[in-house]
Write an enzyme that holds these catalytic residues in place. Sequence first.
Site, PDB file in Angstrom:
ATOM      1  N   CYS A 124     -19.922 -19.332  21.192  1.00  0.00           N
ATOM      2  CA  CYS A 124     -19.371 -19.475  22.890  1.00  0.00           C
ATOM      3  C   CYS A 124     -19.657 -20.743  23.384  1.00  0.00           C
ATOM      4  CB  CYS A 124     -19.693 -18.443  23.439  1.00  0.00           C
ATOM      5  SG  CYS A 124     -18.816 -16.864  22.153  1.00  0.00           S
ATOM      6  N   CYS A 448     -23.870 -17.519  26.974  1.00  0.00           N
ATOM      7  CA  CYS A 448     -24.455 -16.444  25.918  1.00  0.00           C
ATOM      8  C   CYS A 448     -24.197 -17.234  25.089  1.00  0.00           C
ATOM      9  CB  CYS A 448     -24.835 -15.149  26.281  1.00  0.00           C
ATOM     10  SG  CYS A 448     -23.115 -14.075  25.997  1.00  0.00           S
TER      11      CYS A 448
HETATM   12  C1  LIG Z   1     -21.168 -15.367  22.910  1.00  0.00           C
HETATM   13  C2  LIG Z   1     -20.121 -14.454  24.002  1.00  0.00           C
HETATM   14  O1  LIG Z   1     -19.118 -15.161  24.872  1.00  0.00           O
HETATM   15  S1  LIG Z   1     -19.357 -12.525  23.061  1.00  0.00           S
HETATM   16  C3  LIG Z   1     -18.092 -12.533  23.541  1.00  0.00           C
HETATM   17  C4  LIG Z   1     -16.876 -12.956  22.550  1.00  0.00           C
HETATM   18  N1  LIG Z   1     -15.920 -12.293  23.473  1.00  0.00           N
HETATM   19  C5  LIG Z   1     -15.733 -11.285  22.281  1.00  0.00           C
HETATM   20  O2  LIG Z   1     -16.475 -11.099  22.258  1.00  0.00           O
HETATM   21  C6  LIG Z   1     -13.904 -10.474  23.013  1.00  0.00           C
HETATM   22  C7  LIG Z   1     -14.508  -8.895  23.969  1.00  0.00           C
HETATM   23  N2  LIG Z   1     -13.042  -8.353  23.599  1.00  0.00           N
HETATM   24  C8  LIG Z   1     -13.288  -7.837  22.506  1.00  0.00           C
HETATM   25  O3  LIG Z   1     -13.255  -7.507  21.948  1.00  0.00           O
HETATM   26  C9  LIG Z   1     -11.729  -7.002  23.301  1.00  0.00           C
HETATM   27  O4  LIG Z   1     -10.672  -7.297  24.201  1.00  0.00           O
HETATM   28  C10 LIG Z   1     -11.416  -5.484  23.905  1.00  0.00           C
HETATM   29  C11 LIG Z   1     -12.117  -5.006  22.155  1.00  0.00           C
HETATM   30  C12 LIG Z   1     -12.679  -4.896  24.260  1.00  0.00           C
HETATM   31  C13 LIG Z   1     -10.338  -4.662  23.631  1.00  0.00           C
HETATM   32  O5  LIG Z   1      -9.320  -5.140  23.331  1.00  0.00           O
HETATM   33  P1  LIG Z   1      -7.984  -4.913  23.399  1.00  0.00           P
HETATM   34  O6  LIG Z   1      -8.132  -2.776  23.373  1.00  0.00           O
HETATM   35  O7  LIG Z   1      -6.749  -4.996  22.898  1.00  0.00           O
HETATM   36  O8  LIG Z   1      -7.729  -4.507  25.479  1.00  0.00           O
HETATM   37  P2  LIG Z   1      -6.351  -4.668  26.229  1.00  0.00           P
HETATM   38  O9  LIG Z   1      -5.861  -5.555  26.688  1.00  0.00           O
HETATM   39  O10 LIG Z   1      -5.059  -3.825  25.194  1.00  0.00           O
HETATM   40  O11 LIG Z   1      -7.003  -2.976  26.843  1.00  0.00           O
HETATM   41  C14 LIG Z   1      -6.973  -1.916  26.024  1.00  0.00           C
HETATM   42  C15 LIG Z   1      -7.029  -0.747  27.030  1.00  0.00           C
HETATM   43  O12 LIG Z   1      -6.994  -0.511  28.328  1.00  0.00           O
HETATM   44  C16 LIG Z   1      -6.585  -1.350  29.492  1.00  0.00           C
HETATM   45  N3  LIG Z   1      -7.350  -1.992  30.358  1.00  0.00           N
HETATM   46  C17 LIG Z   1      -8.083  -3.363  29.811  1.00  0.00           C
HETATM   47  N4  LIG Z   1      -8.289  -3.681  30.808  1.00  0.00           N
HETATM   48  C18 LIG Z   1      -8.098  -2.480  32.204  1.00  0.00           C
HETATM   49  C19 LIG Z   1      -8.125  -3.417  33.251  1.00  0.00           C
HETATM   50  N5  LIG Z   1      -9.594  -4.199  34.008  1.00  0.00           N
HETATM   51  N6  LIG Z   1      -8.014  -2.129  34.661  1.00  0.00           N
HETATM   52  C20 LIG Z   1      -6.954  -1.192  34.056  1.00  0.00           C
HETATM   53  N7  LIG Z   1      -6.690  -1.029  32.379  1.00  0.00           N
HETATM   54  C21 LIG Z   1      -7.526  -2.139  31.623  1.00  0.00           C
HETATM   55  C22 LIG Z   1      -5.379  -1.489  28.693  1.00  0.00           C
HETATM   56  O13 LIG Z   1      -4.152  -1.553  29.772  1.00  0.00           O
HETATM   57  C23 LIG Z   1      -4.770  -1.367  27.603  1.00  0.00           C
HETATM   58  O14 LIG Z   1      -4.556  -0.135  28.154  1.00  0.00           O
HETATM   59  P3  LIG Z   1      -3.236   1.258  26.712  1.00  0.00           P
HETATM   60  O15 LIG Z   1      -3.894   0.888  25.481  1.00  0.00           O
HETATM   61  O16 LIG Z   1      -3.061   2.156  28.347  1.00  0.00           O
HETATM   62  O17 LIG Z   1      -2.366  -0.617  27.434  1.00  0.00           O
END
Ligand SMILES: CC(=O)SCCNC(=O)CCNC(=O)[C@H](O)C(C)(C)COP(=O)(O)OP(=O)(O)OC[C@H]1O[C@@H](n2cnc3c(N)ncnc32)[C@H](O)[C@@H]1OP(=O)(O)O
Length: 462
Positions: A124, A448
Amino acid sequence: MAQKPKAPAPAAARSRARPSRAAASASTASGREDPAGRPVYLVDGTRTPFLRARGKPGPFTPVDLAVQCGRPLLARQPFPSETFDMVILGCVNVIADEMNPARVAALRLGMGAAMPAFTVQINCGSGMQSIDTAFRMIELGKADVILAGGAEALSHSPLVLSQEATKWFARFATEKTAWGRTAALAAFRPEMAKPVIGLERGLTDPMTELNMGQTAEVIGHIFGITRKAADAYALESHLRLSQAHKEGFLDGELIPAVSRDGTLYDHDDGVRPDTSMEKLASLKPVFEKPYGNVTAGNSSQITDGASWVILASEEAVKRHKLRPLARIVDAEWSALDPSIMGLGPTLCCTALLKRRGLTREDIDLWELNEAFAAQVLACLAAWEDEEYCRDVLGLDGVFGPIDRDRLNVDGGAISLGHPVGASGNRIVLHLVNAMRRLGLKRGMATECIGGGQGGAMLLEVV
Ligand SMILES: CC(=O)SCCNC(=O)CCNC(=O)[C@H](O)C(C)(C)COP(=O)(O)OP(=O)(O)OC[C@H]1O[C@@H](n2cnc3c(N)ncnc32)[C@H](O)[C@@H]1OP(=O)(O)O
């Protein structure tokens, strides 16, 4: 000292000797003397809209994204693109037909066959590392104008097979007889086809086997970050970004992209202006079930996007009559236990300020990449924790609080998304634009880094 949460510690934290506030054996590059070289200016920059990865490859590869926001950026400069001395691009998930995406992007941008270009990968931190590398080259007089960026299409992340599978394919390809190939075929086992880096896109640390969300759970637990606090932070991120869109705060920085089939992508599509504490509270923990606090709503989103900045020496600024936006003052990198990687910003920012004889109060604006709400809040809590500041950061007192009104003022990776190789570049670009809009002078961009690192860059508006 922060209260411990009532729920059990995340399994990630229970399953190994849990790092305490003080246990991080951390290091920074701060022993380095300041080379006090030539001044380096950030003169312009653009990014694409950040587009959510929707379970299948999106409309743009990493290089497509870099070209989409690079072309208008180059077109608006008063000098030809051959003027650049170098192109440096951060990219974590390089795809097979874009090896060295920096060079492929430079060629597709029409920068000429003689344009040197290289790609950097520090997870990142990649998009910020490209700026730091360019900064050092110009500072030391090795270059005058550099295009430094980050590009990531997480929706296109390649599937990586195991060493066992690699050996099997090599054996099959080199068997010369029908009998040998048949024997090789018989040795194939279906589990070999299972990618070691699959659809979770390399977001698991190879040393600790914790995915990034679990590391956020660990530090959230250490610093007692509650689910409610994480959700409130996430809600604010969405509200701030949607306000920034409405007010046109991103104009000039955000460049629309057009896919090969002619579809226009002109906005960040992860922002949810209609989200609420109730909706966020209804989401289940994703990484530590059932007691964790990290959900889809308070995590950064998996996204495709790219960002570029142009850095120039003072001579180049004068020669081409450029308008510098900010001076890059310094940068710092730190390393720590991978299972608490989210605390990386506390180390590098503290060391950087110390080297520059500055304190937290000297910073007018902060961009701290929102990997996870619990991770941002854990950094803020660590900076207010006496034991952590003394034992890990080596400070006499606490670092102190960071005013939320000076932190990620236009949202961040939770609302915008986190194309990992690009985010470090975007936060530097946006920090500069936000400081200029708000009439502020000095800013810190920090992030991070998966694998247990942190990066920070200090800039001053000129
Ligand atoms: C060093 C670094 O920077 S480390 C960071 C590196 N990056 C990461 O690790 C990425 C972290 N994020 C992830 O892995 C993914 O986003 C996850 C696993 C958390 C979620 O992935 P997904 O399940 O595909 O997310 P998605 O956007 O589809 O949301 C899942 C559900 O939550 C709901 N949702 C998500 N955000 C919101 C919100 N703000 N408000 C309301 N509902 C929400 C969605 O509508 C969805 O619901 P549905 O299934 O009924 O449609």
